[in-house]
Design an enzyme around this catalytic site. Structure first.
Site: not given
Length: 92
Positions: A90-92
């Site tokens: 989950d990179y946001h």
């Protein structure tokens, strides 16, 4: 062919089907994406409708991403005709 993983839970899911290290709701889509990645020979082979394939920038430069669900992404890079350093995050 997938040569290596960064995410141990994703690797276990790919090899054994264990959902212990991933979001269980993502299992079916990840199964499809990993299967496609296993047979992909180049980045463009992962450009399926709705997966939103795109190149990453910054410290992830050289990697590409496909959408799993919401903010969750499957990221990878190709070395020759093999996917490597496959990750699920989950990179946001």
């Amino acid at each position: 062919m997938i040569r290596s993983f960064r995410h141990k839970g994703l690797e276990a899911f790919f090899r054994t089907g264990s959902k212990a290290g991933i979001q269980p709701a993502h299992a079916e889509k990840l199964r499809h994406q990993l299967s496609a990645l296993e047979f992909a020979k180049r980045t463009e082979d992962m450009n399926a409708p709705g997966w939103r394939l795109h190149a990453l920038k910054g410290e992830l430069r050289g990697f590409h991403s496909v959408t799993v669900n919401g903010n969750w992404r499957l990221i990878f890079r190709f070395q020759n005709a093999d996917a490597e350093l496959v990750d699920y995050l989950d990179y946001h």
